[in-house]
Write a protein that holds these residues in place. Structure first.
Motif, PDB file in Angstrom:
ATOM      1  N   ARG A  86     -14.944 -63.616  30.838  1.00  0.00           N
ATOM      2  CA  ARG A  86     -15.275 -62.582  29.948  1.00  0.00           C
ATOM      3  C   ARG A  86     -15.817 -61.298  30.807  1.00  0.00           C
ATOM      4  O   ARG A  86     -15.548 -60.235  30.642  1.00  0.00           O
ATOM      5  N   LYS A  87     -16.680 -61.561  31.796  1.00  0.00           N
ATOM      6  CA  LYS A  87     -17.100 -60.470  32.496  1.00  0.00           C
ATOM      7  C   LYS A  87     -15.981 -59.909  33.544  1.00  0.00           C
ATOM      8  O   LYS A  87     -16.239 -58.674  33.964  1.00  0.00           O
ATOM      9  N   ASN A  88     -14.976 -60.588  33.992  1.00  0.00           N
ATOM     10  CA  ASN A  88     -14.076 -60.317  34.724  1.00  0.00           C
ATOM     11  C   ASN A  88     -12.813 -59.936  34.114  1.00  0.00           C
ATOM     12  O   ASN A  88     -11.541 -59.972  34.652  1.00  0.00           O
ATOM     13  N   MET A  89     -12.808 -59.738  32.792  1.00  0.00           N
ATOM     14  CA  MET A  89     -11.497 -59.933  32.005  1.00  0.00           C
ATOM     15  C   MET A  89     -10.593 -58.587  32.375  1.00  0.00           C
ATOM     16  O   MET A  89      -9.353 -58.837  32.486  1.00  0.00           O
ATOM     17  N   ARG A  90     -11.074 -57.717  33.065  1.00  0.00           N
ATOM     18  CA  ARG A  90     -10.364 -56.385  33.291  1.00  0.00           C
ATOM     19  C   ARG A  90      -9.522 -56.763  34.664  1.00  0.00           C
ATOM     20  O   ARG A  90      -8.388 -56.542  34.645  1.00  0.00           O
ATOM     21  N   ALA A  91      -9.905 -57.235  35.572  1.00  0.00           N
ATOM     22  CA  ALA A  91      -9.126 -57.652  36.575  1.00  0.00           C
ATOM     23  C   ALA A  91      -8.461 -58.789  36.431  1.00  0.00           C
ATOM     24  O   ALA A  91      -7.320 -58.771  36.985  1.00  0.00           O
ATOM     25  N   SER A  93      -7.030 -59.686  33.450  1.00  0.00           N
ATOM     26  CA  SER A  93      -5.827 -59.174  32.851  1.00  0.00           C
ATOM     27  C   SER A  93      -4.852 -58.200  33.759  1.00  0.00           C
ATOM     28  O   SER A  93      -3.622 -58.605  33.496  1.00  0.00           O
ATOM     29  N   SER A  94      -5.080 -57.610  34.823  1.00  0.00           N
ATOM     30  CA  SER A  94      -4.480 -56.830  35.520  1.00  0.00           C
ATOM     31  C   SER A  94      -3.618 -57.890  36.247  1.00  0.00           C
ATOM     32  O   SER A  94      -2.298 -57.700  36.523  1.00  0.00           O
ATOM     33  N   PHE A 330      -5.104 -51.757  42.817  1.00  0.00           N
ATOM     34  CA  PHE A 330      -6.003 -51.954  41.409  1.00  0.00           C
ATOM     35  C   PHE A 330      -7.491 -51.913  41.764  1.00  0.00           C
ATOM     36  O   PHE A 330      -8.316 -51.346  41.299  1.00  0.00           O
ATOM     37  N   ARG A 334     -11.223 -48.485  41.254  1.00  0.00           N
ATOM     38  CA  ARG A 334     -12.677 -48.386  40.934  1.00  0.00           C
ATOM     39  C   ARG A 334     -13.479 -47.495  41.524  1.00  0.00           C
ATOM     40  O   ARG A 334     -13.048 -47.094  42.604  1.00  0.00           O
TER      41      ARG A 334
END
Length: 537
Positions: A86-91, A93-94, A330, A334
């Motif tokens: 959940r903490k790293n969901m952005r990375a 998901s990519s 990606f 950031r």
């Protein structure tokens, strides 16, 4: 005269059993000597496939997609951290959604121009097939070499979800290739339905199974139910046109997150069962990859050597380069203060090994279109998939440990974990001590105060020892000489346990106790030994 159908089935079953047995033996040998198990199995499969006269062992796509894939995804999900994901969901998901789609398109166009016989729709099928990396090998190597937890989370999270993206893109590309027609809007609709259906099925099954297991209070039944969860979730989701992969992952994450509330016997049993299943299926899958060489070579008849060589180099290079470019691009989108180190980013980018799911998808490509004509470029799709799978496994698998060592991407999680564990153990021991004093103040239930006092004294010493053990481990380095008090206690107790086993076995052999009594006693001794080893790990 052709063989009877029953004889053919027997031969297939014997062949599969032989492959399974050989895979387990090779896996055991490679684990014993610290060798990368996936690579050993693939190379062994390639070598075995080249032996003249060896009966061909062809991969059944349904066997991979419906029997091997669900439990492997489920075990990975059970071991994954829902909190870290959940903490790293952005990375995650990519890597699991965007990267497979970008890879599909890039490989598709490269293959279209490199292979004249391959139409664009067929090239996109190839792109979807080789898009999802199999992170089993990468995570195994990373765990052994001590990669940081954030990198392990990215690789593990990617492996959980990228198959769903690739399989959805594969469905759309297949529909276009065989003449059913598919647009971008159709693809988005299929993807949305697959994602929503998979999440709903996984959530409902995870919730129901958790409720049922909590009510049972029977470790054997709970583990047995757990064994059918991945297959049931996968098949049900696919039946309603959802993503079986997502359903299995969601159910696994939910049950893994809730497993802390299960009984100790269930946790111990589940851990042992699923580790054995994982080793069995992974070993079988990697050996099966190498054994597909004859079938792949057979499909090359009539293809020019120049086309084979050029297309192989072009597609393999595209798969590797696209991942590296995407991961770096990606990561550096950031803000400067939130960017990961270039060394860690490169390790993630280099861990792009493909696996058995890609080969299964390739072998599942239809041979004909809806008009009955041969599917254009079918042999190229199968061969180039094999090149990418074997090429990435050997290239990345052989060099990844070297890359990790050269770049010095090492984890400091062990020290942090030890400190956090020591603090938590201290807090837990204090709470346990407080609870003990509360019980001692309550005189109900035990009338003999001497017995109560002696029991309390033993428990106080035991609690203090557990409280001090974590701090003791934290304060000692590998170079420290001598034996700590905790280590001395452990070693002496282990010797005592071994002597107790010898006596009980001798009593059974002498006919003084029954085998059932022996097994009951040995289980208690085994659990105590496991506790002692875990306490001083």
């Amino acid at each position: 005269m052709p063989e009877p159908l029953s004889a053919q089935n027997t031969n297939v079953n014997v062949s599969l059993l032989a492959v399974l047995t050989a895979a387990l033996v090779l896996a055991a040998i490679s684990r014993r000597f610290g060798l990368p198990t996936p690579l050993v199995l693939v190379v062994a499969g390639l070598a075995a496939a080249a032996i003249p006269g060896l009966p061909p062992i062809e991969m059944d796509p349904d066997l991979v997609l419906f029997v091997i894939l669900p439990p492997l995804l489920y075990t990975t999900a059970l071991e994954s951290s829902y909190v870290n994901l959940r903490k790293n969901m952005r990375a995650v998901s990519s890597l699991a959604v965007l990267l497979p789609l970008v890879t599909t398109v890039a490989v598709g166009f490269v293959a279209f121009y490199a292979v004249p016989e391959l139409p664009l729709a067929g090239a996109m099928v190839l792109g979807a097939i080789v898009a999802p990396p199999d992170a089993v090998s990468a995570t195994a190597i990373g765990r052994r070499l001590g990669l940081p937890r954030n990198i392990m989370t990215l690789l593990g999270g990617e492996s959980l979800l990228n198959d769903a993206t690739a399989l959805t893109a594969y469905r759309v590309a297949i529909a276009a290739a065989i003449g059913l027609g598919a647009t971008v809007a159709d693809g988005l609709k299929i993807f949305a339905l697959a994602a929503i259906g998979g999440v709903l099925v996984g959530f409902v099954i995870g919730k129901l199974v958790n409720i049922i297991r909590c009510k049972l209070d029977d470790p054997l039944s709970e583990s047995a139910i757990g064994l059918v969860v991945p297959f049931f979730a996968y098949l049900l989701a696919e039946e309603i046109h959802g993503s079986g992969v997502i359903a299995v992952v969601v159910a696994g994450l939910m049950l893994g997150h809730r497993s802390v509330h299960a009984g100790y016997a269930t946790r111990l049993q589940d851990d042992a069962v699923w580790k054995a299943v994982q080793l069995l299926l992974e070993s079988f899958a990697f050996l099966l990859i190498g054994l597909q060489l004859p079938k792949v070579v057979e499909g090359l008849r009539g293809l020019s050597f120049a086309t084979i060589l050029l297309s192989s180099i072009a597609v393999l290079a595209t798969v590797i380069v696209v991942r590296i470019v995407f991961v770096f691009a990606f990561a550096y989108m950031r803000p400067p203060g939130q960017r990961p180190s270039a060394r860690g980013v490169f390790v993630v980018a280099w861990a792009g090994m493909r696996g058995v799911v890609s080969l299964a998808m390739a072998f599942a490509v239809p041979l004909t279109t809806i008009t009955g004509e041969p599917l254009p470029g079918h042999p190229h799709i199968v061969f180039l998939t094999f090149v990418v799978v074997v090429g990435t496994l050997l290239l990345h698998g052989l060099t990844l440990p070297w890359v990790i060592r050269v770049l010095g991407v090492q984890s400091d999680d062990e020290r942090k974990d030890a400190l956090a564990e020591a603090a938590a153990q201290d807090k837990a021991a204090r709470a346990a001590a407080d609870r003990l004093e509360e019980l001692l103040d309550d005189n109900d239930g035990i009338e003999d105060t001497n017995v109560r006092s002696r029991a309390a004294e033993i428990l106080r010493h035991w609690n203090t020892r557990r409280r001090n053990a974590a701090w003791e481990r934290l304060g000692r380095s590998d170079e420290d000489a001598g034996e700590s008090p905790m280590a001395a206690f452990r070693n002496l107790r282990l010797e005592m346990l071994e002597k107790e086993r010898e006596v009980f076995i001798a009593e059974r052999d002498a006919g003084n106790i029954d085998d059932e009594v022996l097994r009951t006693v040995l289980r208690g001794l085994d659990l105590e030994e496991a506790t002692m080893n875990q306490a001083d790990r």
